[in-house]
Every structure is written in structure tokens, then in C-alpha cells.
Motif scaffolding. Structure first.
Motif, mmCIF file in Angstrom:
data_model
loop_
_atom_site.group_PDB
_atom_site.id
_atom_site.type_symbol
_atom_site.label_atom_id
_atom_site.label_comp_id
_atom_site.label_asym_id
_atom_site.label_seq_id
_atom_site.Cartn_x
_atom_site.Cartn_y
_atom_site.Cartn_z
ATOM 1 N N GLY A 90 8.373 5.561 -17.288
ATOM 2 C CA GLY A 90 9.422 6.558 -17.413
ATOM 3 C C GLY A 90 9.513 7.498 -16.232
ATOM 4 O O GLY A 90 10.378 8.365 -16.193
ATOM 5 N N CYS A 91 8.640 7.343 -15.264
ATOM 6 C CA CYS A 91 8.611 8.225 -14.098
ATOM 7 C C CYS A 91 9.549 7.695 -13.011
ATOM 8 O O CYS A 91 9.804 6.501 -12.927
ATOM 9 C CB CYS A 91 7.189 8.314 -13.552
ATOM 10 N N LYS A 92 10.035 8.592 -12.159
ATOM 11 C CA LYS A 92 10.973 8.214 -11.106
ATOM 12 C C LYS A 92 10.253 7.814 -9.830
ATOM 13 O O LYS A 92 9.273 8.434 -9.443
ATOM 14 C CB LYS A 92 11.910 9.382 -10.800
ATOM 15 N N GLY A 93 10.767 6.780 -9.166
ATOM 16 C CA GLY A 93 10.267 6.371 -7.859
ATOM 17 C C GLY A 93 9.022 5.518 -7.919
ATOM 18 O O GLY A 93 8.576 5.091 -8.980
ATOM 19 N N LYS A 94 8.472 5.268 -6.758
ATOM 20 C CA LYS A 94 7.258 4.456 -6.620
ATOM 21 C C LYS A 94 6.136 5.104 -7.405
ATOM 22 O O LYS A 94 5.993 6.328 -7.416
ATOM 23 C CB LYS A 94 6.903 4.323 -5.138
ATOM 24 N N SER A 95 5.286 4.281 -8.056
ATOM 25 C CA SER A 95 4.268 4.847 -8.932
ATOM 26 C C SER A 95 2.826 4.554 -8.530
ATOM 27 O O SER A 95 1.908 5.163 -9.061
ATOM 28 C CB SER A 95 4.485 4.358 -10.366
ATOM 29 N N LYS A 96 2.587 3.611 -7.607
ATOM 30 C CA LYS A 96 1.214 3.365 -7.151
ATOM 31 C C LYS A 96 1.213 2.867 -5.718
ATOM 32 O O LYS A 96 2.174 2.269 -5.250
ATOM 33 C CB LYS A 96 0.477 2.416 -8.073
ATOM 34 N N TRP A 97 0.090 3.134 -5.037
ATOM 35 C CA TRP A 97 -0.028 2.878 -3.615
ATOM 36 C C TRP A 97 -1.351 2.184 -3.292
ATOM 37 O O TRP A 97 -2.230 2.774 -2.658
ATOM 38 C CB TRP A 97 0.067 4.192 -2.837
ATOM 39 N N PRO A 98 -1.523 0.913 -3.654
ATOM 40 C CA PRO A 98 -2.783 0.219 -3.369
ATOM 41 C C PRO A 98 -3.053 0.068 -1.872
ATOM 42 O O PRO A 98 -4.215 -0.017 -1.446
ATOM 43 C CB PRO A 98 -2.614 -1.144 -4.046
ATOM 44 N N GLU A 99 -2.010 0.075 -1.074
ATOM 45 C CA GLU A 99 -2.166 -0.075 0.375
ATOM 46 C C GLU A 99 -2.842 1.127 1.034
ATOM 47 O O GLU A 99 -3.238 1.070 2.202
ATOM 48 C CB GLU A 99 -0.796 -0.335 1.032
ATOM 49 N N LEU A 100 -3.023 2.224 0.296
ATOM 50 C CA LEU A 100 -3.617 3.434 0.878
ATOM 51 C C LEU A 100 -5.135 3.515 0.720
ATOM 52 O O LEU A 100 -5.756 4.419 1.280
ATOM 53 C CB LEU A 100 -2.960 4.679 0.282
ATOM 54 N N VAL A 101 -5.731 2.582 0.001
ATOM 55 C CA VAL A 101 -7.199 2.582 -0.107
ATOM 56 C C VAL A 101 -7.774 2.340 1.292
ATOM 57 O O VAL A 101 -7.368 1.416 1.998
ATOM 58 C CB VAL A 101 -7.686 1.508 -1.101
ATOM 59 N N GLY A 102 -8.676 3.223 1.712
ATOM 60 C CA GLY A 102 -9.282 3.139 3.034
ATOM 61 C C GLY A 102 -8.586 3.976 4.091
ATOM 62 O O GLY A 102 -9.048 4.069 5.222
ATOM 63 N N VAL A 103 -7.480 4.631 3.720
ATOM 64 C CA VAL A 103 -6.698 5.444 4.646
ATOM 65 C C VAL A 103 -7.185 6.900 4.581
ATOM 66 O O VAL A 103 -7.634 7.376 3.538
ATOM 67 C CB VAL A 103 -5.191 5.347 4.288
ATOM 68 N N GLU A 104 -7.078 7.613 5.694
ATOM 69 C CA GLU A 104 -7.479 9.023 5.766
ATOM 70 C C GLU A 104 -6.617 9.850 4.813
ATOM 71 O O GLU A 104 -5.427 9.584 4.633
ATOM 72 C CB GLU A 104 -7.327 9.497 7.213
#
Length: 70
Positions: A4-18
Motif C-alpha cells: 500500500g506504500c507509494k514508490g519503490k519499496s526495497k533496495w537490495p543493490e545498496l548492501v555494501g554501499v556507504e
């Protein structure tokens, strides 16, 4: 629950990022949320909020868990 939330909801590509790069990426990809950087082991509320993304970071400041809405 993020259905029910708007927009992108998860970011697996950010694991390991500063942490600050990760927060800026989330902010740019979903302007409906506020990012909160959280050191590993910290206690946070367990309520679900469509406008919040926890960014869990290790002691070195790198994301170690997939950031998701909640």
C-alpha cells in the motif's frame, strides 16, 4: 505490507554501499520516504511506517541489510 506504500519499496543493490550514498539513492528513487541511518544493534520502533526506510549500517558505515520501507 509495503504493497500500500507509494514508490519503490526495497533496495537490495545498496548492501555494501556507504551509508550516505545509500541514503541519497533511496531519497532520489522514492521522494515519499525519509531515510534513517541506524547503526547495527540499535533498537528501533517495530511499527510499520510507509514513509520510513531504515538504513542499517556496520561500524565502518556500510549498509549490511537490505533497506526496505517500514
Amino acid at each position: 505490507m509495503a504493497d500500500g506504500c507509494k514508490g519503490k519499496s526495497k533496495w537490495p543493490e545498496l548492501v555494501g554501499v556507504e551509508e550516505h550514498v545509500a541514503a541519497a539513492t533511496v531519497d532520489a528513487e522514492n521522494p515519499n520516504v525519509k531515510t534513517v541511518i541506524v547503526p547495527g544493534g540499535s533498537l528501533v520502533p517495530d511499527d510499520f511506517v510507509c514513509t520510513r526506510v531504515w538504513i542499517w549500517v556496520n561500524k565502518a558505515g556500510y549498509v549490511f541489510q537490505v533497506p526496505i520501507i517500514g
